[in-house]
Design a protein around this motif. Sequence first.
Motif, PDB file in Angstrom:
ATOM      1  N   ARG A  69       0.621  -1.321  -0.221  1.00 41.58           N
ATOM      2  CA  ARG A  69       0.110  -0.026  -0.023  1.00 41.58           C
ATOM      3  C   ARG A  69       1.034   1.334   0.010  1.00 41.58           C
ATOM      4  NH1 ARG A  69      -3.899  -1.048   4.878  1.00 41.58           N
ATOM      5  NH2 ARG A  69      -2.082  -1.891   5.916  1.00 41.58           N
ATOM      6  N   ALA A  70       0.246   2.453  -0.463  1.00 38.62           N
ATOM      7  CA  ALA A  70       1.050   3.690  -0.581  1.00 38.62           C
ATOM      8  C   ALA A  70       1.737   4.009   0.882  1.00 38.62           C
ATOM      9  CB  ALA A  70       0.126   4.553  -1.185  1.00 38.62           C
ATOM     10  N   ARG A  71       3.176   4.454   0.701  1.00 39.82           N
ATOM     11  CA  ARG A  71       3.677   4.826   1.939  1.00 39.82           C
ATOM     12  C   ARG A  71       3.700   3.856   2.815  1.00 39.82           C
ATOM     13  NH1 ARG A  71       1.625  11.185   2.476  1.00 39.82           N
ATOM     14  NH2 ARG A  71       1.958  11.807   0.352  1.00 39.82           N
ATOM     15  N   MET A  72       3.617   2.909   2.814  1.00 39.28           N
ATOM     16  CA  MET A  72       3.442   1.574   4.003  1.00 39.28           C
ATOM     17  C   MET A  72       4.318   0.421   3.485  1.00 39.28           C
ATOM     18  SD  MET A  72      -0.515   1.720   5.579  1.00 39.28           S
ATOM     19  CE  MET A  72       0.101   0.535   7.030  1.00 39.28           C
ATOM     20  N   PRO A  73       5.501   0.446   3.559  1.00 41.59           N
ATOM     21  CA  PRO A  73       6.377  -0.767   3.058  1.00 41.59           C
ATOM     22  C   PRO A  73       5.772  -1.834   3.963  1.00 41.59           C
ATOM     23  CG  PRO A  73       7.860   0.619   4.396  1.00 41.59           C
ATOM     24  CD  PRO A  73       6.459   1.433   4.163  1.00 41.59           C
ATOM     25  N   ARG A  74       6.292  -3.218   3.334  1.00 40.96           N
ATOM     26  CA  ARG A  74       5.770  -4.232   3.950  1.00 40.96           C
ATOM     27  C   ARG A  74       7.026  -4.987   4.534  1.00 40.96           C
ATOM     28  NH1 ARG A  74       3.999  -7.862  -0.735  1.00 40.96           N
ATOM     29  NH2 ARG A  74       3.569  -9.498   0.956  1.00 40.96           N
ATOM     30  N   SER A  75       8.222  -4.527   4.300  1.00 37.96           N
ATOM     31  CA  SER A  75       9.438  -5.127   4.935  1.00 37.96           C
ATOM     32  C   SER A  75      10.528  -3.770   4.701  1.00 37.96           C
ATOM     33  CB  SER A  75      10.007  -6.311   3.854  1.00 37.96           C
ATOM     34  OG  SER A  75      10.400  -5.876   2.873  1.00 37.96           O
ATOM     35  N   LEU A  76      11.623  -3.867   5.770  1.00 39.99           N
ATOM     36  CA  LEU A  76      12.487  -2.830   5.913  1.00 39.99           C
ATOM     37  C   LEU A  76      13.890  -3.592   6.311  1.00 39.99           C
ATOM     38  CD1 LEU A  76      13.448   0.120   6.279  1.00 39.99           C
ATOM     39  CD2 LEU A  76      12.675  -0.271   8.863  1.00 39.99           C
ATOM     40  N   ILE A  77      14.712  -2.875   5.512  1.00 41.55           N
ATOM     41  CA  ILE A  77      16.382  -3.465   5.661  1.00 41.55           C
ATOM     42  C   ILE A  77      17.008  -2.268   6.028  1.00 41.55           C
ATOM     43  CG2 ILE A  77      18.074  -4.554   4.490  1.00 41.55           C
ATOM     44  CD1 ILE A  77      16.420  -6.171   2.896  1.00 41.55           C
ATOM     45  N   LEU A  78      17.860  -2.185   7.080  1.00 40.92           N
ATOM     46  CA  LEU A  78      18.394  -1.126   7.590  1.00 40.92           C
ATOM     47  C   LEU A  78      20.051  -1.502   7.106  1.00 40.92           C
ATOM     48  CD1 LEU A  78      16.826  -0.094  10.813  1.00 40.92           C
ATOM     49  CD2 LEU A  78      16.650   1.071   8.572  1.00 40.92           C
ATOM     50  N   GLU A  79      20.641  -0.692   6.476  1.00 44.83           N
ATOM     51  CA  GLU A  79      22.126  -0.842   6.236  1.00 44.83           C
ATOM     52  C   GLU A  79      22.962   0.339   6.646  1.00 44.83           C
ATOM     53  OE1 GLU A  79      23.559  -3.494   5.025  1.00 44.83           O
ATOM     54  OE2 GLU A  79      21.849  -4.297   4.537  1.00 44.83           O
ATOM     55  N   PRO A  80      24.139   0.381   6.991  1.00 43.72           N
ATOM     56  CA  PRO A  80      24.759   1.473   7.889  1.00 43.72           C
ATOM     57  C   PRO A  80      25.486   2.267   6.807  1.00 43.72           C
ATOM     58  CG  PRO A  80      26.259  -0.589   7.556  1.00 43.72           C
ATOM     59  CD  PRO A  80      24.766  -1.017   7.281  1.00 43.72           C
ATOM     60  N   THR A  81      25.926   1.833   5.337  1.00 45.17           N
ATOM     61  CA  THR A  81      26.331   2.772   4.393  1.00 45.17           C
ATOM     62  C   THR A  81      25.228   2.741   3.216  1.00 45.17           C
ATOM     63  OG1 THR A  81      27.640   0.941   3.580  1.00 45.17           O
ATOM     64  CG2 THR A  81      28.639   2.590   5.328  1.00 45.17           C
ATOM     65  N   ARG A  82      25.520   3.831   2.449  1.00 47.70           N
ATOM     66  CA  ARG A  82      24.686   3.799   1.024  1.00 47.70           C
ATOM     67  C   ARG A  82      25.264   2.614   0.170  1.00 47.70           C
ATOM     68  NH1 ARG A  82      26.473  10.245  -0.221  1.00 47.70           N
ATOM     69  NH2 ARG A  82      25.864  11.066   1.897  1.00 47.70           N
ATOM     70  N   GLU A  83      26.664   2.372   0.025  1.00 54.99           N
ATOM     71  CA  GLU A  83      27.060   1.317  -0.731  1.00 54.99           C
ATOM     72  C   GLU A  83      26.331  -0.081  -0.449  1.00 54.99           C
ATOM     73  OE1 GLU A  83      29.401   4.735  -1.254  1.00 54.99           O
ATOM     74  OE2 GLU A  83      29.239   3.644   0.593  1.00 54.99           O
ATOM     75  N   VAL A 297      41.597   3.254  -3.028  1.00 55.79           N
ATOM     76  CA  VAL A 297      42.095   3.625  -1.762  1.00 55.79           C
ATOM     77  C   VAL A 297      40.679   4.173  -0.991  1.00 55.79           C
ATOM     78  CG1 VAL A 297      43.556   5.304  -0.653  1.00 55.79           C
ATOM     79  CG2 VAL A 297      44.117   4.568  -2.889  1.00 55.79           C
ATOM     80  N   ALA A 298      40.368   3.508   0.121  1.00 57.23           N
ATOM     81  CA  ALA A 298      39.286   3.826   0.885  1.00 57.23           C
ATOM     82  C   ALA A 298      39.386   3.881   2.228  1.00 57.23           C
ATOM     83  CB  ALA A 298      38.333   2.452   0.222  1.00 57.23           C
ATOM     84  N   SER A 299      38.224   4.773   2.888  1.00 58.40           N
ATOM     85  CA  SER A 299      38.282   4.476   4.263  1.00 58.40           C
ATOM     86  C   SER A 299      37.369   3.446   4.557  1.00 58.40           C
ATOM     87  CB  SER A 299      37.490   6.008   4.828  1.00 58.40           C
ATOM     88  OG  SER A 299      36.075   5.911   4.182  1.00 58.40           O
ATOM     89  N   ASP A 300      36.884   3.355   5.776  1.00 54.80           N
ATOM     90  CA  ASP A 300      36.056   2.044   6.376  1.00 54.80           C
ATOM     91  C   ASP A 300      34.554   2.246   5.863  1.00 54.80           C
ATOM     92  OD1 ASP A 300      37.964   0.813   7.787  1.00 54.80           O
ATOM     93  OD2 ASP A 300      37.743   2.175   9.784  1.00 54.80           O
ATOM     94  N   VAL A 301      34.374   3.350   5.118  1.00 56.94           N
ATOM     95  CA  VAL A 301      32.856   3.219   4.402  1.00 56.94           C
ATOM     96  C   VAL A 301      33.213   1.908   3.217  1.00 56.94           C
ATOM     97  CG1 VAL A 301      33.586   4.554   2.386  1.00 56.94           C
ATOM     98  CG2 VAL A 301      31.351   4.576   3.318  1.00 56.94           C
ATOM     99  N   ALA A 302      34.033   1.520   2.847  1.00 62.41           N
ATOM    100  CA  ALA A 302      34.122   0.211   2.016  1.00 62.41           C
ATOM    101  C   ALA A 302      34.421  -1.027   2.788  1.00 62.41           C
ATOM    102  CB  ALA A 302      34.988   0.632   0.916  1.00 62.41           C
ATOM    103  N   ALA A 303      34.864  -0.795   4.114  1.00 57.25           N
ATOM    104  CA  ALA A 303      35.197  -2.273   4.753  1.00 57.25           C
ATOM    105  C   ALA A 303      33.981  -2.941   5.042  1.00 57.25           C
ATOM    106  CB  ALA A 303      35.757  -1.773   5.964  1.00 57.25           C
ATOM    107  N   ARG A 304      32.650  -2.656   4.932  1.00 58.25           N
ATOM    108  CA  ARG A 304      31.724  -3.598   5.428  1.00 58.25           C
ATOM    109  C   ARG A 304      30.815  -4.027   4.302  1.00 58.25           C
ATOM    110  NH1 ARG A 304      31.221  -3.455  11.159  1.00 58.25           N
ATOM    111  NH2 ARG A 304      33.222  -2.333  11.927  1.00 58.25           N
ATOM    112  N   GLY A 305      30.654  -5.350   4.122  1.00 60.58           N
ATOM    113  CA  GLY A 305      29.665  -5.928   3.415  1.00 60.58           C
ATOM    114  C   GLY A 305      29.826  -5.754   1.880  1.00 60.58           C
TER     115      GLY A 305
END
Length: 530
Positions: A69-83, A297-305
């Motif tokens: 339904r509109a504006r009501m997602p059925r599942s939610l996945i939370l991630e720490p970074t955009r990547e 060359v990366a910071s820890d933003v690329a270290a997870r997952g």
Amino acid sequence: MTFDELGLTPEVLKAVAETGYTTPTPIQAEAIPHVLAGRDVLGLAQTGTGKTASFTLPMIDKLSRGRARARMPRSLILEPTRELAAQVAENFEKYGKYHKLSMALLIGGVSFGDQEKKLDRGVDVLIATPGRLLDHCGRGKVLLTGVQILVIDEADRMLDMGFIPDIEEICKKIPFTRQTLFFSATMPPEIHRLTETFLHNPARVEVSRTSSTSATIKQVLVKTTRDGKRDLLQKIIEDENVKNAIIFCNRKRDVSTLERALSKSGLSAGAIHGDLDQATRTRTLEGFRNGTIRLLVASDVAARGLDIPDVSHVFNYDVPSHAEDYVHRIGRTGRAGKTGTAYTLATREDGKYLSAIEGLIGNPIPGPDSAVPQPAPEVPGETAAAEQPAEPDSDTATAEPAGEKRSRGRRGGRGRKDKDAAAKAETATADADAIAEPVKSEEAPAPEVRAQERETQAQEHNRREPNRHSDEKPARRERGGRGRGRDDDDGPRVVGLGDHVPAFMLRAVKLPKKSSKDSDDEMESETEEA
């Protein structure tokens, strides 16, 4: 065991087969049946073992029945970074190609308008970072009351980035009857407390020792100096003929500096850290995936997952300050059963961090073998300076120190004041020494003699200059001057108290009573005096 034995639908199995996977990883084999059964799951496994597919595959299967339904997602996945969020979205597109599931990605760096349009149409899967999700909730563009499945991925990274208060606020907006899937590679005490709060009778899936490293990764510790670290890195890259590598730095500015240095050396390098805009980060990652960029060359933003296939090497250019980050960093190589090599360049100052890492993984990091080059960690120019004594330069031998120049230039002549004060102090010291010299050689006079000498000197001074500057005093008073001058005459020298007798000395004193005999004697003495 094969995917056919896990209870997934034929559509999901077909999509998995097209990707080339036939055998599930240990965590997938244990977690997928629990997720399909509707239980809460606590998944603990080292990075690179397929945790993402262990929750995306059963979620696609469960969400295939129902409508959003509109504006009501059925599942939610939370991630720490955009990547990570973008990577999970790619997994849903890849494995859910035969299902008509809608999906929205809420991450920073993207306009709110496009994201709000997807939310208005209704989504089955909402993948978001905590900050951007709370922004949409504050705008009233998303309602979480319809969430049936909540996934918290890379929970330990959420803790490091300070997202735990945001997660607690988000969980208050989600129904209590939800199914919660909690995945992490490490389990600090704070994360263990959260699992007791968010999960209800979870199925614990732990396929390997928490915070352990993969056996497919060859770990090498190389000790160097701070100044010789960059040359050592380039030498290893050239001698090892590195196919591609991720180089981790602790600070964002070091990421940019090292990327520019490697590019000037003729190496194909790109940089990724949190201060870059999302378009640049996505373009750099895509270039590293398709091989146009050799060194990332990366910071820890690329270290997870981040699931980047076939990374041959990982370099810890800086030893991570958090021991758990070491496990995640080197986990970018040796994935999906392939082998990889992880180098750690350590200086003398990194001793306590290395001790924490070795305590976490349970064994020391081995040193380099004979094939690994180890250039002498010398600071450029120090050897030559040590061999030859420095000769004074005629232009700089008589020059004053740079600190005094800066003092005069910036603080308005402070250097001159310091010199004058030093000269005065030196003169005073010399005078004091001259005065003290005779005292040491001769016997010191008695106090009565010194007092008599001072009195004689004062009388002689008053005799020679009795009215010094007396002609100036009337003029000063006529001009309205107040007070005494510095050179005014003090008059005759006062001996004793003079006229300035304190009042308490003029007060009558009550004497004690005397006997009759003492009184008669006193009267006789007074009569004789009269």
